[in-house]
Design a protein around this motif. Structure first.
Motif, PDB file in Angstrom:
ATOM      1  N   ALA A   1      51.151  53.730  46.490  1.00 42.54           N
ATOM      2  CA  ALA A   1      50.867  55.158  46.329  1.00 42.54           C
ATOM      3  C   ALA A   1      51.978  56.002  46.947  1.00 42.54           C
ATOM      4  O   ALA A   1      52.345  57.058  46.403  1.00 42.54           O
ATOM      5  CB  ALA A   1      49.522  55.494  46.974  1.00 42.54           C
TER       6      ALA A   1
ATOM      7  N   ASP B   1      44.856  45.521  40.909  1.00 42.29           N
ATOM      8  CA  ASP B   1      44.648  46.967  40.958  1.00 42.29           C
ATOM      9  C   ASP B   1      45.508  47.592  42.059  1.00 42.29           C
ATOM     10  O   ASP B   1      45.037  48.410  42.849  1.00 42.29           O
ATOM     11  CB  ASP B   1      43.163  47.286  41.184  1.00 42.29           C
TER      12      ASP B   1
ATOM     13  N   SER C   1      46.387  59.622  45.906  1.00 44.60           N
ATOM     14  CA  SER C   1      45.665  59.839  47.158  1.00 44.60           C
ATOM     15  C   SER C   1      46.647  60.164  48.272  1.00 44.60           C
ATOM     16  O   SER C   1      47.854  59.907  48.166  1.00 44.60           O
ATOM     17  CB  SER C   1      44.856  58.591  47.521  1.00 44.60           C
TER      18      SER C   1
ATOM     19  N   ALA D   1      47.829  49.764  41.898  1.00 42.84           N
ATOM     20  CA  ALA D   1      48.090  51.190  41.753  1.00 42.84           C
ATOM     21  C   ALA D   1      46.828  52.024  41.896  1.00 42.84           C
ATOM     22  O   ALA D   1      46.817  53.192  41.526  1.00 42.84           O
ATOM     23  CB  ALA D   1      48.760  51.464  40.409  1.00 42.84           C
ATOM     24  N   ARG D   2      45.787  51.454  42.458  1.00 41.61           N
ATOM     25  CA  ARG D   2      44.491  52.137  42.524  1.00 41.61           C
ATOM     26  C   ARG D   2      44.546  53.448  43.299  1.00 41.61           C
ATOM     27  O   ARG D   2      43.842  54.417  42.962  1.00 41.61           O
ATOM     28  CB  ARG D   2      43.458  51.223  43.191  1.00 41.61           C
ATOM     29  N   ASP D   3      45.376  53.532  44.339  1.00 39.11           N
ATOM     30  CA  ASP D   3      45.378  54.699  45.217  1.00 39.11           C
ATOM     31  C   ASP D   3      46.405  55.743  44.832  1.00 39.11           C
ATOM     32  O   ASP D   3      46.680  56.647  45.628  1.00 39.11           O
ATOM     33  CB  ASP D   3      45.613  54.238  46.670  1.00 39.11           C
TER      34      ASP D   3
ATOM     35  N   ASP E   1      33.936  42.083  47.346  1.00 40.18           N
ATOM     36  CA  ASP E   1      35.287  42.643  47.255  1.00 40.18           C
ATOM     37  C   ASP E   1      36.069  41.728  46.321  1.00 40.18           C
ATOM     38  O   ASP E   1      36.826  40.855  46.765  1.00 40.18           O
ATOM     39  CB  ASP E   1      35.949  42.713  48.634  1.00 40.18           C
TER      40      ASP E   1
ATOM     41  N   ALA F   1      37.897  41.047  37.352  1.00 48.24           N
ATOM     42  CA  ALA F   1      38.972  41.572  36.495  1.00 48.24           C
ATOM     43  C   ALA F   1      39.532  40.497  35.581  1.00 48.24           C
ATOM     44  O   ALA F   1      40.708  40.517  35.219  1.00 48.24           O
ATOM     45  CB  ALA F   1      40.086  42.205  37.327  1.00 48.24           C
TER      46      ALA F   1
ATOM     47  N   CYS G   1      38.662  41.926  44.364  1.00 52.13           N
ATOM     48  CA  CYS G   1      40.123  41.849  44.416  1.00 52.13           C
ATOM     49  C   CYS G   1      40.585  41.034  45.616  1.00 52.13           C
ATOM     50  O   CYS G   1      41.582  40.305  45.531  1.00 52.13           O
ATOM     51  CB  CYS G   1      40.726  43.246  44.448  1.00 52.13           C
TER      52      CYS G   1
ATOM     53  N   ARG H   1      48.372  48.741  48.511  1.00 49.90           N
ATOM     54  CA  ARG H   1      47.963  49.893  47.709  1.00 49.90           C
ATOM     55  C   ARG H   1      48.442  51.196  48.323  1.00 49.90           C
ATOM     56  O   ARG H   1      48.871  52.115  47.601  1.00 49.90           O
ATOM     57  CB  ARG H   1      46.436  49.896  47.556  1.00 49.90           C
ATOM     58  N   ARG H   2      48.374  51.303  49.635  1.00 53.61           N
ATOM     59  CA  ARG H   2      48.904  52.509  50.292  1.00 53.61           C
ATOM     60  C   ARG H   2      50.407  52.621  50.077  1.00 53.61           C
ATOM     61  O   ARG H   2      50.937  53.722  49.844  1.00 53.61           O
ATOM     62  CB  ARG H   2      48.571  52.488  51.783  1.00 53.61           C
TER      63      ARG H   2
ATOM     64  N   ASP I   1      51.697  43.365  38.742  1.00 57.53           N
ATOM     65  CA  ASP I   1      50.244  43.487  38.650  1.00 57.53           C
ATOM     66  C   ASP I   1      49.733  43.300  37.234  1.00 57.53           C
ATOM     67  O   ASP I   1      48.536  43.100  37.030  1.00 57.53           O
ATOM     68  CB  ASP I   1      49.800  44.850  39.195  1.00 57.53           C
TER      69      ASP I   1
END
Length: 282
Positions: free
Chosen positions: A210, A273, A280, A275-277, A171, A91, A173, A206-207, A267
């Motif tokens: 979200a 990343d 979900s 806010a990726r999830d 991986d 990234a 990130c 990330r969880r 971020d």
């Protein structure tokens, strides 16, 4: 965490970096806010070079957040295409080719990012990056030593790519977070356990992001924004930025909507990343 009603600490941000040539802190942006050129110097293809590229990328992002026009260039005598591919995976924003650029493009300052010993004069400030050592199991069939070091190149050949690249970039990130967690002037030892720990923290954040996104939005508190900017404006103190995020995660009196906006704001610099999830089930 401290109270949230303090005056903004970021009204006049001044990013300062330690010039490795002189040992003195200097402004990363010229006083007249002219164009700043960030030049990453990469020799070979190993984890330390990736740390150089990452440091250049974060410096670009920090300057942009402060309103400074900036562009990045890559000086890489070996493996330039492979480096660009690895950088994209991590990234890291694209670099211009330093060797193809004409001089006198009007930049007010040039900052060099390197893992090499800086020269004593000329060329603008130097941001020095300490080495990264892979301490996991050597990868079979690649002729590496117990520390995972690849054989040295023969005279006239390009240095070989580091054999741990497939693991480090599997991986990206998590690897990025592992590097950001250590001050850039300190050596980093990376192994599968370090990457696993970083991946676990990313998954938790990330969880959480979200989940917080489901609550009413609230602005980033002035005190929190000030702490974030004070950290990265102090010689790119990325561990300090991550410490603020840990405090925000656990602060009992902070609305979830403010936690969400804080993580999304940070971020922009960290590029993890976070806010990726969104959207979900958590």
């Amino acid at each position: 965490m401290p109270a949230y009603d303090r005056p903004p600490a970021y009204a006049q941000p001044v990013l300062r970096i330690l010039d490795a040539r002189t040992g003195e802190p200097v402004p990363a942006a010229p006083a007249r806010r002219g164009l700043t050129r960030i030049e990453a110097h990469a020799c070979g293809l190993d984890p330390t070079v990736l740390r150089v590229l990452l440091t250049a990328d974060v410096l670009v992002r920090a300057l942009e957040l402060g309103g400074t026009p900036v562009w990045a260039a890559l000086a890489a005598p070996h493996h330039p295409d492979d480096l660009r591919t690895a950088a994209t995976t991590l990234a890291i924003r694209p670099f211009e080719d330093a060797h193809d650029l004409a001089s006198g493009l009007g930049e007010a300052q040039v900052i060099h990012v390197t893992a090499e010993t800086p020269g004593s004069s000329g060329g603008g400030p130097v941001v020095w990056v300490a080495p990264v050592e892979w301490t996991g199991e050597p990868m079979s069939g690649r002729g590496v030593d117990a520390a995972g070091h690849a054989p040295e190149a023969t005279s006239g050949s390009e240095p070989p790519a580091h054999p741990a690249f497939p693991i480090l970039l599997s991986d990206p990130c998590a690897f990025r977070l592992a590097l950001l967690s250590v001050p850039r002037g300190e050596p980093v030892r990376v192994d599968p356990g370090v990457l696993e720990e970083a991946a676990g923290r990313l998954g938790r954040w990330r969880r959480a992001v979200a989940g917080w996104a489901r609550r009413p939005s609230r602005p980033v508190p002035d005190e929190v924004r000030g702490r974030l900017r004070s950290a990265w404006e102090d010689d790119l103190d990325l561990p300090g930025v991550l410490e603020v995020l840990r405090d925000v995660e656990s602060a009992p009196d902070l609305p979830d909507g403010a936690r969400f906006e804080t993580y999304v704001y940070a971020d922009r610099l960290l590029a993890l990343d976070l806010a990726r999830d969104l959207g979900s089930l958590v």
